[in-house]
Motif scaffolding. Sequence first.
Motif, PDB file in Angstrom:
ATOM      1  N   ASN A  90       0.848  -1.190   0.000  1.00 15.19           N
ATOM      2  CA  ASN A  90       0.000   0.000   0.000  1.00 15.19           C
ATOM      3  C   ASN A  90       0.886   1.243   0.000  1.00 15.19           C
ATOM      4  O   ASN A  90       2.114   1.142  -0.099  1.00 15.19           O
ATOM      5  N   ARG A  91       0.305   2.421   0.123  1.00  7.89           N
ATOM      6  CA  ARG A  91       1.081   3.651  -0.038  1.00  7.89           C
ATOM      7  C   ARG A  91       1.769   4.099   1.249  1.00  7.89           C
ATOM      8  O   ARG A  91       2.419   5.146   1.273  1.00  7.89           O
ATOM      9  N   PHE A  92       1.664   3.309   2.302  1.00  2.02           N
ATOM     10  CA  PHE A  92       2.539   3.472   3.453  1.00  2.02           C
ATOM     11  C   PHE A  92       3.758   2.556   3.309  1.00  2.02           C
ATOM     12  O   PHE A  92       4.839   2.886   3.781  1.00  2.02           O
ATOM     13  N   GLN A  93       3.575   1.428   2.662  1.00  2.63           N
ATOM     14  CA  GLN A  93       4.656   0.455   2.510  1.00  2.63           C
ATOM     15  C   GLN A  93       5.543   0.729   1.298  1.00  2.63           C
ATOM     16  O   GLN A  93       6.770   0.658   1.392  1.00  2.63           O
ATOM     17  N   GLU A  94       4.942   1.041   0.146  1.00  2.00           N
ATOM     18  CA  GLU A  94       5.695   1.160  -1.091  1.00  2.00           C
ATOM     19  C   GLU A  94       6.772   2.244  -1.063  1.00  2.00           C
ATOM     20  O   GLU A  94       7.868   2.040  -1.603  1.00  2.00           O
ATOM     21  N   PRO A  95       6.541   3.434  -0.434  1.00  2.00           N
ATOM     22  CA  PRO A  95       7.602   4.441  -0.422  1.00  2.00           C
ATOM     23  C   PRO A  95       8.876   3.976   0.287  1.00  2.00           C
ATOM     24  O   PRO A  95       9.954   4.515   0.036  1.00  2.00           O
ATOM     25  N   LEU A  96       8.752   2.984   1.169  1.00  2.00           N
ATOM     26  CA  LEU A  96       9.923   2.415   1.823  1.00  2.00           C
ATOM     27  C   LEU A  96      10.427   1.207   1.038  1.00  2.00           C
ATOM     28  O   LEU A  96      11.621   1.088   0.765  1.00  2.00           O
ATOM     29  N   TRP A  97       9.531   0.331   0.651  1.00  2.00           N
ATOM     30  CA  TRP A  97       9.922  -0.874  -0.090  1.00  2.00           C
ATOM     31  C   TRP A  97      10.509  -0.521  -1.457  1.00  2.00           C
ATOM     32  O   TRP A  97      11.278  -1.296  -2.022  1.00  2.00           O
ATOM     33  N   ALA A  98      10.185   0.658  -1.973  1.00  2.00           N
ATOM     34  CA  ALA A  98      10.730   1.087  -3.269  1.00  2.00           C
ATOM     35  C   ALA A  98      12.253   1.090  -3.257  1.00  2.00           C
ATOM     36  O   ALA A  98      12.885   0.872  -4.293  1.00  2.00           O
ATOM     37  N   TRP A  99      12.860   1.318  -2.090  1.00  6.56           N
ATOM     38  CA  TRP A  99      14.324   1.344  -2.016  1.00  6.56           C
ATOM     39  C   TRP A  99      14.886  -0.069  -2.087  1.00  6.56           C
ATOM     40  O   TRP A  99      16.021  -0.267  -2.523  1.00  6.56           O
ATOM     41  N   ARG A 100      14.091  -1.056  -1.695  1.00  6.45           N
ATOM     42  CA  ARG A 100      14.476  -2.449  -1.904  1.00  6.45           C
ATOM     43  C   ARG A 100      14.343  -2.813  -3.388  1.00  6.45           C
ATOM     44  O   ARG A 100      15.136  -3.571  -3.932  1.00  6.45           O
ATOM     45  N   ARG A 101      13.308  -2.289  -4.042  1.00  5.65           N
ATOM     46  CA  ARG A 101      13.095  -2.577  -5.461  1.00  5.65           C
ATOM     47  C   ARG A 101      14.143  -1.895  -6.341  1.00  5.65           C
ATOM     48  O   ARG A 101      14.405  -2.342  -7.460  1.00  5.65           O
ATOM     49  N   LEU A 102      14.722  -0.814  -5.855  1.00  5.49           N
ATOM     50  CA  LEU A 102      15.645  -0.011  -6.651  1.00  5.49           C
ATOM     51  C   LEU A 102      16.823  -0.861  -7.134  1.00  5.49           C
ATOM     52  O   LEU A 102      17.343  -1.699  -6.400  1.00  5.49           O
TER      53      LEU A 102
END
Length: 267
Positions: A90-102
């Motif tokens: 969700n949009r609380f999780q993705e802004p942090l998990w995006a750095w794992r996806r990077l």
Amino acid sequence: MAEPHVVTEIEGPIAHVWLNRPDKLNGITFDVLDGLMEAADRIEADPNVRVVLLEGRGPSFCAGLDFGSVMGDKKRVTRYFLPNPFKGTNRFQEPLWAWRRLSVPVIAVTRGHVFGGGIQLALAADFRFTSPDCQWSILEAKWGLVPDMSGTVALSELVGADLAKRLVMTGEIFSGEKAVEYGIASGVAEDPLKPALELVDQLLARSPDSVAASKRLLNETRRAQPRRAFSLERKLQRAMFKSPNTAIARKAGMAKTEPEFGPRTFG
């Protein structure tokens, strides 16, 4: 005009990303969440970026969610809480998990406070360097909550089950030195940016494609069955054989010279 809550500056192969609410200890707001996603998207789209330094401006890295700001807009909280069916966050999780996806490695540099959502953001980085007196805590327990911004996945990868449960259940506050002892932080120094920059130099000395592929390989195989892990190893190695940066690394290695890599082609 108000200052952005997240600032991104790209200097050659290094992207500097700062949480930019120093007067509020970089507490997380909707604008911080949106800014983190925008920063990650911008970096992913730039093949010249090879490493990210993630910091907080002012005395603290991040003191967690700014409840006063976020909880005042219940409708927006509800919208942000709904998961994306394709990404699973969700949009609380993705802004942090995006750095794992990077595709490129992310190094968090922490001082002051690393609380709640702040520790979950630090855990989303690939490496974490901290000052010895920095205070860390999965603080959600204090408010009768559980961590819900993706941090439990990374925490479970870094520490044993009993320690993970203790930190999540109690909200224990621990120092930067203890964070290294626990295996949560990568290193500790009075100026944590110094060891972070030393690691940056090491990463920049390697092919940006093999670094990106290695991050993906290790993230995706950590809990995979061996058959899946071996398949991904083969797939990524085939991609490396085709990478122009692999040829550059091989040529420099044979000639015993420093390689001059081109833009990242993998990611």
